[in-house]
Design a protein around this motif. Structure first.
Motif, PDB file in Angstrom:
ATOM      1  N   ILE A   2       3.401   3.031  10.956  1.00 61.55           N
ATOM      2  CA  ILE A   2       4.123   2.976   9.406  1.00 61.55           C
ATOM      3  C   ILE A   2       4.058   4.454   9.200  1.00 61.55           C
ATOM      4  O   ILE A   2       3.220   5.221   9.436  1.00 61.55           O
ATOM      5  CB  ILE A   2       2.932   2.393   8.554  1.00 61.55           C
ATOM      6  CG1 ILE A   2       2.974   0.805   8.988  1.00 61.55           C
ATOM      7  CG2 ILE A   2       3.366   2.492   6.872  1.00 61.55           C
ATOM      8  CD1 ILE A   2       1.578   0.094   8.142  1.00 61.55           C
ATOM      9  N   LEU A   4       5.134   7.309   6.466  1.00 62.36           N
ATOM     10  CA  LEU A   4       5.371   7.257   4.794  1.00 62.36           C
ATOM     11  C   LEU A   4       6.037   8.540   4.538  1.00 62.36           C
ATOM     12  O   LEU A   4       5.950   9.462   5.025  1.00 62.36           O
ATOM     13  CB  LEU A   4       3.845   7.476   4.133  1.00 62.36           C
ATOM     14  CG  LEU A   4       2.708   6.601   4.461  1.00 62.36           C
ATOM     15  CD1 LEU A   4       1.412   6.830   3.791  1.00 62.36           C
ATOM     16  CD2 LEU A   4       3.313   5.280   3.912  1.00 62.36           C
ATOM     17  N   GLN A  22      -2.749   1.874   0.782  1.00 62.48           N
ATOM     18  CA  GLN A  22      -2.828   0.379   1.092  1.00 62.48           C
ATOM     19  C   GLN A  22      -1.448  -0.012   0.547  1.00 62.48           C
ATOM     20  O   GLN A  22      -0.650  -0.751   1.164  1.00 62.48           O
ATOM     21  CB  GLN A  22      -3.825  -0.090   0.406  1.00 62.48           C
ATOM     22  CG  GLN A  22      -4.109  -1.656   0.908  1.00 62.48           C
ATOM     23  CD  GLN A  22      -5.217  -2.269   0.844  1.00 62.48           C
ATOM     24  OE1 GLN A  22      -6.604  -1.708   0.566  1.00 62.48           O
ATOM     25  NE2 GLN A  22      -5.535  -3.640   1.039  1.00 62.48           N
ATOM     26  N   SER A  25       1.633   1.373   2.321  1.00 62.05           N
ATOM     27  CA  SER A  25       1.398   0.727   3.870  1.00 62.05           C
ATOM     28  C   SER A  25       2.215  -0.545   3.778  1.00 62.05           C
ATOM     29  O   SER A  25       2.959  -0.815   4.706  1.00 62.05           O
ATOM     30  CB  SER A  25       0.244   0.620   4.411  1.00 62.05           C
ATOM     31  OG  SER A  25      -0.534  -0.399   3.973  1.00 62.05           O
ATOM     32  N   ALA A  29       5.911  -0.696   5.840  1.00 57.72           N
ATOM     33  CA  ALA A  29       5.686  -1.224   6.996  1.00 57.72           C
ATOM     34  C   ALA A  29       6.656  -2.379   7.313  1.00 57.72           C
ATOM     35  O   ALA A  29       7.427  -3.217   6.430  1.00 57.72           O
ATOM     36  CB  ALA A  29       4.297  -2.383   6.973  1.00 57.72           C
ATOM     37  N   GLY A  34       1.186  -4.868   5.488  1.00 54.77           N
ATOM     38  CA  GLY A  34       0.619  -3.468   5.353  1.00 54.77           C
ATOM     39  C   GLY A  34      -1.028  -3.565   5.930  1.00 54.77           C
ATOM     40  O   GLY A  34      -1.133  -4.567   6.741  1.00 54.77           O
ATOM     41  N   VAL A  35      -1.480  -2.515   5.695  1.00 55.32           N
ATOM     42  CA  VAL A  35      -2.807  -2.322   6.449  1.00 55.32           C
ATOM     43  C   VAL A  35      -3.968  -2.561   5.125  1.00 55.32           C
ATOM     44  O   VAL A  35      -3.845  -1.991   4.055  1.00 55.32           O
ATOM     45  CB  VAL A  35      -2.851  -1.041   7.029  1.00 55.32           C
ATOM     46  CG1 VAL A  35      -4.201  -0.650   7.817  1.00 55.32           C
ATOM     47  CG2 VAL A  35      -1.831  -0.715   8.032  1.00 55.32           C
ATOM     48  N   LEU A  58       1.016   6.726   8.643  1.00 51.96           N
ATOM     49  CA  LEU A  58      -0.288   6.408   8.086  1.00 51.96           C
ATOM     50  C   LEU A  58      -1.421   6.838   8.710  1.00 51.96           C
ATOM     51  O   LEU A  58      -2.348   7.491   8.327  1.00 51.96           O
ATOM     52  CB  LEU A  58      -0.236   5.014   7.659  1.00 51.96           C
ATOM     53  CG  LEU A  58      -1.343   4.262   7.022  1.00 51.96           C
ATOM     54  CD1 LEU A  58      -1.502   5.056   5.513  1.00 51.96           C
ATOM     55  CD2 LEU A  58      -1.219   2.920   6.789  1.00 51.96           C
ATOM     56  N   SER A  59      -1.355   6.618   9.937  1.00 53.68           N
ATOM     57  CA  SER A  59      -2.671   6.814  10.928  1.00 53.68           C
ATOM     58  C   SER A  59      -3.086   8.325  10.659  1.00 53.68           C
ATOM     59  O   SER A  59      -4.223   8.764  10.466  1.00 53.68           O
ATOM     60  CB  SER A  59      -2.512   6.590  12.339  1.00 53.68           C
ATOM     61  OG  SER A  59      -1.804   7.340  12.958  1.00 53.68           O
TER      62      SER A  59
END
Length: 86
Positions: A2, A4, A22, A25, A29, A34-35, A58-59
């Motif tokens: 994902i 951003l 959140q 995401s 996604a 999402g996560v 995102l990570s």
């Protein structure tokens, strides 16, 4: 992964940052799945942070946020947990 398009916080509480990430995401996604991000601070007060990033996975955002707040990121089957070391 994902990605951003933009993340910008100025003196934002970590609880608000996690809530935004959140939601972001889900919005970014594939398939809008999402996560699940969980904040586990134990008894610590949520810190504030200032951060501005563009076109970032995102990570990586989670890694930056955790590092800035003295926390760690743990990937579990049902959620990503940002929290204190046990």
């Amino acid at each position: 992964a994902i990605v951003l398009p933009q993340v910008e916080f100025r003196d934002a509480q970590l609880t608000d940052v996690v809530q935004f990430l959140q939601q972001a995401s889900m919005a970014n996604a594939p398939g809008r799945k999402g996560v699940n991000i969980v904040l586990d601070l134990k008894d610590r007060k949520p810190p504030t942070l200032t951060l501005a990033l563009r076109d970032i996975p995102l990570s990586e955002v989670l890694r930056y946020v955790a590092q800035m707040c003295g926390l760690r990121v743990k990937y579990e089957p049902e959620a990503v947990v940002i929290g204190v070391d046990r």
